[in-house]
Enzyme design. Structure first.
Site, PDB file in Angstrom:
ATOM      1  CE1 TYR A  96      -4.308  -1.362  -0.392  1.00 19.86           C
ATOM      2  CE2 TYR A  96      -3.528  -2.779   1.613  1.00 19.86           C
ATOM      3  CZ  TYR A  96      -4.625  -2.844   0.583  1.00 19.86           C
ATOM      4  OH  TYR A  96      -5.124  -3.526   0.179  1.00 19.86           O
ATOM      5  CD  GLU A 195      -0.239 -30.184   8.030  1.00 17.46           C
ATOM      6  OE1 GLU A 195       0.518 -31.682   7.748  1.00 17.46           O
ATOM      7  OE2 GLU A 195      -1.114 -30.327   7.124  1.00 17.46           O
TER       8      GLU A 195
END
Lengths: 360, 360
Positions: A96, A195
């Site tokens: 941005y 995980e």
């Protein structure tokens, strides 16, 4: 020279090269190592996969090359400002910020992310040196390890990741280098990295960490850099072996590969992030058969990911070839939590002790 | 009676109703409040949206009704086992556990999730009472608030969410009820809850929490129940006003609505989770225009979500109608980090002080 000073010098050298070329009426160009699967090679010294010698040339002779160089210079300017003001920014903020760069603003968030990585390759610095952060932080740790983290008052705060944190554990910050996080001491025999959050919580609830003297690390899917770096440091500085416990599908195999061998996108810093001795204790195709686990069928993306892994230099060994081929043959994948078919204690009473050759 | 004993009693009563029906040779049936947008009504007492009087009937006269009742009974059996053994499980583990229920195993993870919610509605208990956990935990807190969290040794551990945590903050656990988390004290004037991790880190780096005496809460997108419950408790027990700072798009409007008014899926516990006085300080359609922010075009899903919000009873007031209609008209949305267009300090120096009428 401090880390910030070194970064500043490297970046200014880079700018100078461009400046000198223009002054000498040469056309500026930049050579960058090619960051593709075809250009990763095994580094014999570290045992990890790094980029080979293939290079890509970006020259101002072409418009896209000129734009690339201009955007790099704007980016460096932004980074130097941050260094001066002791600021940092997310990659998305940088995207941005580039709104102000007019014709040279980034077209997409992806473009700015890739440029940040290219800058690392070009300067041999790290994103953390540039004070650039990912959107989300690393994952969490529970276990008997004591660290010190520098807080905003520049004091080091001591935290034991078992006693001084809540049930959710210690949150790994985005920068885990020595100047921010110090590893103090531990009382454990190994690291088990998980995980999924569900499995992390299961091992915590079942007291696996206490019964088997383990430090538990939640990878949160494909692990953030800071999580991999933290694993690397605990492995190297504390001598703790690392075991990776994932789902059984092609994406989980990639999680293991990125921890153990290095990820393709970040192969320029594999020696910094990868733990070549990490062992896979996730759900394998053989486990699906041996434990008769509940499964899902492979979808088209799974199949093409598995086929791609058969071509991936990191998976060229007997174990992985056989596992990948078996998975393609049985056409099934399974989640780590599928072990709950046999009850909530099966994973800690049977599966992990078998995989890790543990005795209670 | 302890919370566990109460849960056990309620569940056994439920089983008894079914048992009695069968014994009396009646056909068992269950009535559940309809959990749709058409059946939410404003609760005058709490100022939140709850389910109205519409009911759905599941009767064993039909196969799917009989299956629903059988699965409920298996689920209750599993929950009672967990209560006895002081265990908890993720919703996904419960799905896999059902592998052992033969003909009555859940067809999809979604089915087991919905059944867990239906069980709450039927028994007026909460998922936490059932010892069922979501896959991921709540989000994190940074600010001068002191809490106590019960650890695995059943001791309450005191944690100040500014001084005793790392940069990533205090992780909200999945159960934040009094028996697990106690709110001790604070030194702050308000709570600012942020949608994205990037903005959370921005406010932390810019010391917004210190300069404006704020407690920062990272919502992590659509907030987990435990995050909403924690906001509710801090609001109610400590009298802290809550401000919600999100992106400017239809999904973020829903994040606000679920915090302030209650979510449609969990309307049976809105009085427990929602903060009706929470104020929206996120990016609005007017902000996009007034601040000339970088935007993306609305896609088809965005447009249909906005149109659906125009029909949503929770958005029936002047502010939301006008904002939603403006967004549809300008056909643009913006992220909160788009404020970085004006530099990294704009959000803390200008945007938030303007929105919150703050003076430094």
């Amino acid at each position: 020279m401090s880390r910030n000073e070194n970064t500043e010098e490297q970046l200014k050298n880079f700018v100078n090269t461009i400046y000198e070329a223009i002054k000498n009426e040469d056309i500026p160009e930049i050579k960058i190592k090619s960051r593709t699967r075809d250009n990763i090679v095994l580094d014999a010294l570290y045992g990890v996969w790094k980029y080979g010698d293939q290079e890509v040339r970006r020259t101002a002779r072409k418009i896209d090359g000129a734009e690339f160089i201009a955007k790099s210079l704007y980016t460096i300017n932004f980074i130097l400002d941050m260094l001066k003001e002791s600021k940092s920014s997310t990659l998305r903020e940088m995207y941005y910020i580039s709104e102000g760069w007019k014709d040279y603003k980034f077209a997409t968030q992806d473009e700015s992310n890739v440029l940040a990585e290219d800058m690392e390759v070009m300067t041999e610095l790290m994103r953390e040196d540039f004070h650039l952060r990912p959107e989300e932080n690393g994952a969490s740790i529970i276990g008997d390890i004591t660290i010190e983290e520098k807080n905003r008052k520049n004091e080091f705060k001591r935290i034991n990741c078992r006693d001084d944190v809540g049930d959710a554990g210690y949150n790994i910050p985005y920068n885990v280098e020595e100047e921010k996080v110090r590893l103090i001491s531990h009382d454990a025999d190994m690291i088990v990295a998980l995980e999924t959050g569900g499995m992390f919580d299961r091992l915590v609830e079942n007291k696996f960490d206490e019964d088997f003297r383990a430090i538990l690390v939640h990878l949160k899917g494909q692990p953030a850099r800071s999580t991999r770096r933290m694993l690397k440091r605990m492995n190297e500085e504390m001598g703790l072996p690392v075991y990776i416990f994932t789902d059984g599908d092609p994406w989980s195999f990639r999680i293991y590969a990125s921890v153990a061998y290095g990820a393709i996108k970040t192969a320029h810093i594999s020696h910094w992030l990868a733990v070549p001795t990490a062992e896979f204790v996730g759900i394998s195709a053989s486990d699906i058969l041996n434990y008769d686990l509940p499964t899902d069928k492979l979808n088209d993306k799974d199949i093409s990911a598995l086929n791609s892994e058969l071509q991936d230099p990191r998976f060229q060994n007997e174990f992985w070839k056989s596992e990948i081929e078996t998975m393609l043959k049985i056409n099934q994948k399974a989640e780590q939590q599928a072990l709950a078919k046999y009850g909530l204690n099966f994973v800690t009473d049977t599966y992990l002790p078998e995989k890790l050759n543990l005795k209670r």
